[in-house]
Design an enzyme around this catalytic site. Structure first.
Site, PDB file in Angstrom:
ATOM      1  CB  SER A  46      -0.881  -0.004   1.244  1.00 35.31           C
ATOM      2  OG  SER A  46      -0.073  -0.146   2.401  1.00 35.31           O
ATOM      3  CE1 TYR A  66      -3.756   0.732  -1.126  1.00 33.67           C
ATOM      4  CE2 TYR A  66      -3.407  -1.630  -1.351  1.00 33.67           C
ATOM      5  CZ  TYR A  66      -3.386  -0.358  -1.893  1.00 33.67           C
ATOM      6  OH  TYR A  66      -3.002  -0.201  -3.201  1.00 33.67           O
ATOM      7  N   GLY A  67      -5.188  -0.186   5.363  1.00 32.16           N
ATOM      8  CA  GLY A  67      -5.593  -0.881   6.581  1.00 32.16           C
ATOM      9  C   GLY A  67      -6.977  -0.551   7.104  1.00 32.16           C
ATOM     10  CB  CYS A 100       0.293  -4.802   1.531  1.00 38.09           C
ATOM     11  SG  CYS A 100      -0.958  -3.952   2.485  1.00 38.09           S
ATOM     12  CG  ASN A 101       0.795  -8.365   7.091  1.00 36.66           C
ATOM     13  OD1 ASN A 101       0.656  -9.469   7.580  1.00 36.66           O
ATOM     14  ND2 ASN A 101       1.982  -7.790   6.945  1.00 36.66           N
ATOM     15  CB  THR A 102      -4.174  -4.537   4.530  1.00 36.59           C
ATOM     16  OG1 THR A 102      -3.601  -4.063   5.755  1.00 36.59           O
ATOM     17  CG2 THR A 102      -5.663  -4.267   4.542  1.00 36.59           C
ATOM     18  CD  GLU A 143       3.927   5.728   7.007  1.00 38.81           C
ATOM     19  OE1 GLU A 143       3.421   6.834   6.743  1.00 38.81           O
ATOM     20  OE2 GLU A 143       3.795   4.717   6.281  1.00 38.81           O
ATOM     21  CB  CYS A 149       1.428  -4.301  10.220  1.00 38.73           C
ATOM     22  SG  CYS A 149       1.469  -2.678   9.451  1.00 38.73           S
ATOM     23  CB  THR A 150       4.547  -3.409   5.787  1.00 37.57           C
ATOM     24  OG1 THR A 150       3.549  -2.404   6.066  1.00 37.57           O
ATOM     25  CG2 THR A 150       4.103  -4.290   4.656  1.00 37.57           C
TER      26      THR A 150
HETATM   27  N1  DGL Z   1       1.059  -2.143   4.461  1.00 38.34           N
HETATM   28  C1  DGL Z   1      -0.030  -2.226   5.423  1.00 38.34           C
HETATM   29  C2  DGL Z   1      -0.069  -3.629   6.019  1.00 38.34           C
HETATM   30  O1  DGL Z   1       0.914  -4.338   6.070  1.00 38.34           O
HETATM   31  C3  DGL Z   1       0.094  -1.180   6.507  1.00 38.34           C
HETATM   32  C4  DGL Z   1      -0.193   0.227   6.038  1.00 38.34           C
HETATM   33  C5  DGL Z   1      -1.610   0.376   5.512  1.00 38.34           C
HETATM   34  O2  DGL Z   1      -2.571   0.377   6.319  1.00 38.34           O
HETATM   35  O3  DGL Z   1      -1.767   0.480   4.305  1.00 38.34           O
HETATM   36  O4  DGL Z   1      -1.110  -4.046   6.449  1.00 38.34           O
END
Ligand code: DGL
Length: 280
Positions: free
Chosen positions: A23, A54-55, A85-87, A165, A197-198
Site C-alpha cells: 500500500s 489500505y488498513g 502488504c498484510n492487508t 512513519e 504489518c509491514t
Molecule cells: N502495508 C499495510 C499492512 O501491512 C500497513 C499500512 C496500511 O494500512 O496500508 O497491512
C-alpha cells in the site's frame, strides 16, 4: 545482416524480475529482506503512496487497488509476485491468483507456517496488525489451513503505522500505546507474537523492551525464506552477483524519500512515480 537471427532474444524465465507491492513504503521491510536473502534477483517494487493506508479500507477497494498494481507488474513481465502488504494479502490473494499463472506469494502464510513450526500445540500466540487485517480473519484461516492448533489472540493497532512513519517508534509515546495494545496479549500468556504489518519490524525493539518474554515472528523474514524455496524448487532462481532494485510509487513527496531510507535503509537504482488505475 544475412545469416544473423533478427528475432529478439526471449529472456529466460529465471532472468526476469520479481514484482513486490505494498500500500505504501512499509513493504520495503519485505523488499529489504528479499534483497538480503536473494541478492542476485532483480526487484521491481510498487508502493501505492497516493492511496495509502489500505488498513482501514473496504475489501472491495483493496482488491481493486491490488489488481491495478498487479497489472502494472505483469506489464513488466515479472516471474513472481510478492504481496508485501498484510492487508492486501488478507483480501486480494485469490483475486490476484486469478489474473496470472506466475507464483504469487503473500506474507501471511509464511508467518503462520513459521508459528506452527515453532510454537507448542495449543499455546497462546498473539497477532498485531491493521484493523483490516484483523477483521478479515485471514490469519485464523491460514492457521487452520496449516493445521495449527495454537490459540490466536489478535489486536488491531491502528496508531502504530503513523507513529512509526513519524519516527516515534522508540519514543515514550510508543511505549504508552504499545502497553495499551499489548497488555491483554501478555496477560493471556502470549509466547510468540506475529508482527502482522509491514511497519512493525521497526517497532520490534520497543516491543521487546516492554515484553522481553515475547518471541517475535517477522513476516518479512519468513516471506523471503519461502520465496527463496519457491524460486529454487521451480528453477526460477537468478544466479548472479549483482542485481537492480527499482521502486515505483503512485505519489512522490519529500517524506516519501525519507520513508524509503527508513524502511529500505540503502540506496536503490530507480525511485520514480508511475500511475496505475482503471481496473475494468
Ligand atoms: N502495508 C499495510 C499492512 O501491512 C500497513 C499500512 C496500511 O494500512 O496500508 O497491512
Amino acid at each position: 545482416m544475412r545469416g544473423r537471427c533478427s528475432r529478439p532474444r526471449m529472456m529466460s524465465q529465471n532472468q526476469k524480475s520479481i514484482g513486490v507491492f505494498d500500500s505504501g513504503l512499509g513493504g520495503l521491510t519485505v523488499l529489504r529482506e528479499i534483497h538480503r536473502q536473494l541478492p542476485g534477483e532483480n526487484l521491481i517494487y510498487f508502493g501505492d503512496t497516493a492511496r495509502v493506508p489500505y488498513g482501514n479500507k473496504s475489501s472491495a477497494t483493496i482488491i481493486r487497488y491490488s489488481r491495478e498494481i498487479v497489472r502494472f507488474l505483469l506489464a513488466r513481465d515479472v516471474k513472481a509476485i510478492v504481496v508485501a502488504c498484510n492487508t492486501a494479502s488478507s483480501y486480494a490473494l485469490d483475486a490476484i491468483r486469478d489474473m496470472t499463472d506466475i507464483p504469487v506469494l503473500g506474507v501471511i502464510d509464511p508467518a503462520v507456517r513459521s508459528l506452527t513450526h515453532k510454537a507448542k500445540a495449543g499455546s497462546v500466540a498473539g497477532l498485531i496488525a491493521t484493523k483490516g487485517t484483523i477483521s478479515s480473519g485471514a490469519y485464523e484461516k491460514a492457521l487452520k489451513g496449516n493445521h495449527g492448533s495454537q490459540q490466536l489472540i489478535s489486536k488491531a493497532c491502528p496508531l502504530l503505522v503513523p507513529l512509526i512513519e513519524e519516527g516515534y517508534a522508540e519514543s515514550k509515546a510508543a511505549e504508552l500505546i504499545l502497553r495499551d495494545y499489548l497488555e491483554p496479549l501478555a496477560a493471556a500468556g502470549t509466547e510468540y507474537l506475529l508482527l502482522g504489518c509491514t511497519h512493525y519490524p521497526l517497532i520490534a525493539i520497543t516491543i521487546l523492551r516492554l515484553y522481553p518474554q515475547f518471541k517475535l515472528i517477522d513476516s518479512a523474514e519468513e516471506t523471503a525464506i519461502e520465496l527463496r524455496t519457491l524460486l529454487s524448487d521451480r528453477g526460477l532462481m537468478r544466479d548472479a552477483q549483482a542485481a537492480s532494485v527499482e521502486l515505483f510509487v503512485s505519489d512522490m513527496t519529500d517524506s516519501m524519500r525519507a520513508l524509503q531510507q527508513l524502511f529500505f535503509q540503502s540506496n536503490v537504482d530507480k525511485f520514480e512515480v508511475a500511475q496505475v488505475g482503471d481496473d475494468h
